[in-house]
Design a protein around this motif. Structure first.
Motif, mmCIF file in Angstrom:
data_model
loop_
_atom_site.group_PDB
_atom_site.id
_atom_site.type_symbol
_atom_site.label_atom_id
_atom_site.label_comp_id
_atom_site.label_asym_id
_atom_site.label_seq_id
_atom_site.Cartn_x
_atom_site.Cartn_y
_atom_site.Cartn_z
ATOM 1 N N ASP A 101 16.043 17.217 -13.139
ATOM 2 C CA ASP A 101 15.127 16.612 -14.101
ATOM 3 C C ASP A 101 13.711 16.735 -13.547
ATOM 4 O O ASP A 101 13.512 17.111 -12.402
ATOM 5 N N GLU A 102 12.742 16.430 -14.362
ATOM 6 C CA GLU A 102 11.352 16.505 -13.941
ATOM 7 C C GLU A 102 10.891 15.131 -13.481
ATOM 8 O O GLU A 102 11.249 14.121 -14.078
ATOM 9 N N GLU A 103 10.091 15.119 -12.418
ATOM 10 C CA GLU A 103 9.691 13.847 -11.838
ATOM 11 C C GLU A 103 8.203 13.807 -11.523
ATOM 12 O O GLU A 103 7.577 14.838 -11.263
ATOM 13 N N LEU A 104 7.675 12.589 -11.538
ATOM 14 C CA LEU A 104 6.340 12.305 -11.043
ATOM 15 C C LEU A 104 6.532 11.500 -9.770
ATOM 16 O O LEU A 104 7.034 10.375 -9.804
ATOM 17 N N ASP A 105 6.159 12.083 -8.646
ATOM 18 C CA ASP A 105 6.292 11.419 -7.355
ATOM 19 C C ASP A 105 4.991 10.678 -7.065
ATOM 20 O O ASP A 105 3.938 11.293 -6.901
ATOM 21 N N LEU A 106 5.056 9.351 -7.047
ATOM 22 C CA LEU A 106 3.900 8.504 -6.724
ATOM 23 C C LEU A 106 4.112 7.895 -5.344
ATOM 24 O O LEU A 106 5.202 7.397 -5.053
ATOM 25 N N GLN A 107 3.079 7.922 -4.525
ATOM 26 C CA GLN A 107 3.160 7.318 -3.197
ATOM 27 C C GLN A 107 1.891 6.532 -2.911
ATOM 28 O O GLN A 107 0.784 7.065 -3.029
ATOM 29 N N PHE A 108 2.077 5.252 -2.561
ATOM 30 C CA PHE A 108 0.998 4.376 -2.133
ATOM 31 C C PHE A 108 1.354 3.831 -0.754
ATOM 32 O O PHE A 108 2.529 3.840 -0.373
ATOM 33 N N PRO A 109 0.387 3.336 0.019
ATOM 34 C CA PRO A 109 0.687 2.817 1.355
ATOM 35 C C PRO A 109 1.780 1.742 1.311
ATOM 36 O O PRO A 109 1.782 0.880 0.429
ATOM 37 N N SER A 110 2.685 1.808 2.290
ATOM 38 C CA SER A 110 3.830 0.883 2.314
ATOM 39 C C SER A 110 3.411 -0.566 2.531
ATOM 40 O O SER A 110 4.144 -1.481 2.175
ATOM 41 N N ASP A 111 2.234 -0.800 3.077
ATOM 42 C CA ASP A 111 1.759 -2.168 3.285
ATOM 43 C C ASP A 111 0.785 -2.607 2.193
ATOM 44 O O ASP A 111 0.173 -3.666 2.284
ATOM 45 N N GLY A 112 0.648 -1.803 1.148
ATOM 46 C CA GLY A 112 -0.318 -2.094 0.094
ATOM 47 C C GLY A 112 0.291 -2.820 -1.091
ATOM 48 O O GLY A 112 1.507 -2.950 -1.231
ATOM 49 N N LEU A 113 -0.582 -3.267 -1.957
ATOM 50 C CA LEU A 113 -0.188 -4.008 -3.151
ATOM 51 C C LEU A 113 0.580 -3.130 -4.145
ATOM 52 O O LEU A 113 1.428 -3.619 -4.887
ATOM 53 N N LEU A 114 0.319 -1.828 -4.143
ATOM 54 C CA LEU A 114 0.928 -0.930 -5.123
ATOM 55 C C LEU A 114 2.152 -0.178 -4.592
ATOM 56 O O LEU A 114 2.615 0.762 -5.221
ATOM 57 N N ASP A 115 2.670 -0.607 -3.454
ATOM 58 C CA ASP A 115 3.841 0.050 -2.873
ATOM 59 C C ASP A 115 5.024 0.079 -3.841
ATOM 60 O O ASP A 115 5.835 0.995 -3.811
ATOM 61 N N GLU A 116 5.132 -0.909 -4.720
ATOM 62 C CA GLU A 116 6.237 -0.944 -5.689
ATOM 63 C C GLU A 116 6.238 0.261 -6.630
ATOM 64 O O GLU A 116 7.250 0.571 -7.236
ATOM 65 N N LEU A 117 5.091 0.922 -6.747
ATOM 66 C CA LEU A 117 5.010 2.107 -7.608
ATOM 67 C C LEU A 117 5.438 3.377 -6.873
ATOM 68 O O LEU A 117 5.563 4.433 -7.493
ATOM 69 N N SER A 118 5.644 3.287 -5.565
ATOM 70 C CA SER A 118 6.017 4.458 -4.763
ATOM 71 C C SER A 118 7.465 4.837 -5.034
ATOM 72 O O SER A 118 8.395 4.251 -4.494
ATOM 73 N N GLU A 119 7.635 5.818 -5.893
ATOM 74 C CA GLU A 119 8.963 6.286 -6.302
ATOM 75 C C GLU A 119 8.855 7.720 -6.776
ATOM 76 O O GLU A 119 7.759 8.214 -7.062
ATOM 77 N N ASP A 120 9.983 8.360 -6.926
ATOM 78 C CA ASP A 120 10.045 9.640 -7.628
ATOM 79 C C ASP A 120 10.526 9.321 -9.041
ATOM 80 O O ASP A 120 11.704 9.264 -9.314
ATOM 81 N N TRP A 121 9.565 9.066 -9.916
ATOM 82 C CA TRP A 121 9.813 8.606 -11.286
ATOM 83 C C TRP A 121 10.273 9.767 -12.167
ATOM 84 O O TRP A 121 9.658 10.825 -12.174
ATOM 85 N N HIS A 122 11.329 9.558 -12.911
ATOM 86 C CA HIS A 122 11.813 10.550 -13.871
ATOM 87 C C HIS A 122 10.930 10.493 -15.109
ATOM 88 O O HIS A 122 10.635 9.422 -15.623
ATOM 89 N N ILE A 123 10.509 11.654 -15.568
ATOM 90 C CA ILE A 123 9.600 11.732 -16.710
ATOM 91 C C ILE A 123 10.391 11.720 -18.007
ATOM 92 O O ILE A 123 11.306 12.518 -18.198
#
Length: 151
Positions: free
Chosen positions: A101-123
């Protein structure tokens, strides 16, 4: 006249019997690469671990840059991360057993507020005004959902 009709029918049959049934388009959402860097985006919907977390991210404005970086800014802080599009040919096997499948890989710092968005999201969908994504990689049986809308 019958030989002409037979020959014409044969031409149509050969012309129409191409490989359409075996055409696996591995880049149906490749336009995400051009859509994301156009303008700024906000989190319209974020549902993770069976909880609607949209409000916790609603103050952020996301700018996706062509170089694969992303900046998320609100009135208090800016957090930087990376983004990458992976077409189906890249995703032969990954962490959630959803293959090709096609994915959008998002990565934010592991100690940051947006770490929950760090995933390989399926489009799921890509347009000039909305990006719809989901993820199942946390080992649970429920999906997480993320939708960006252009501001």
């Amino acid at each position: 006249m019958k030989p002409f009709i037979l020959a014409l029918s044969l031409v149509f049959f050969v012309a129409c019997s191409n490989d359409d049934d075996t055409n696996n388009d591995t880049s149906a959402f490749a336009n995400i690469v051009t859509e994301l860097p156009q303008g700024t985006w906000e989190v319209h919907y974020f549902f993770k671990n069976d909880v609607d977390e949209t409000q916790s991210l609603s103050s952020f404005v996301f700018t996706f840059n062509e170089d694969g970086t992303v900046n998320a800014t609100n009135d208090i802080l800016t957090e930087s991360g990376t983004w990458a599009y992976e077409d189906a040919s890249y995703d032969v096997s990954d962490d959630d057993d959803i293959n090709e499948d096609e994915e959008l890989d998002l990565q934010f710092p592991s100690d940051g507020l947006l770490d929950e968005l760090s995933e390989d999201w399926h489009i799921t969908a890509v347009s000039s005004s909305e990006i719809v994504l989901y993820d199942m990689s946390d080992g649970n049986s429920t999906a997480d959902f993320l939708t960006f809308r252009k501001i």
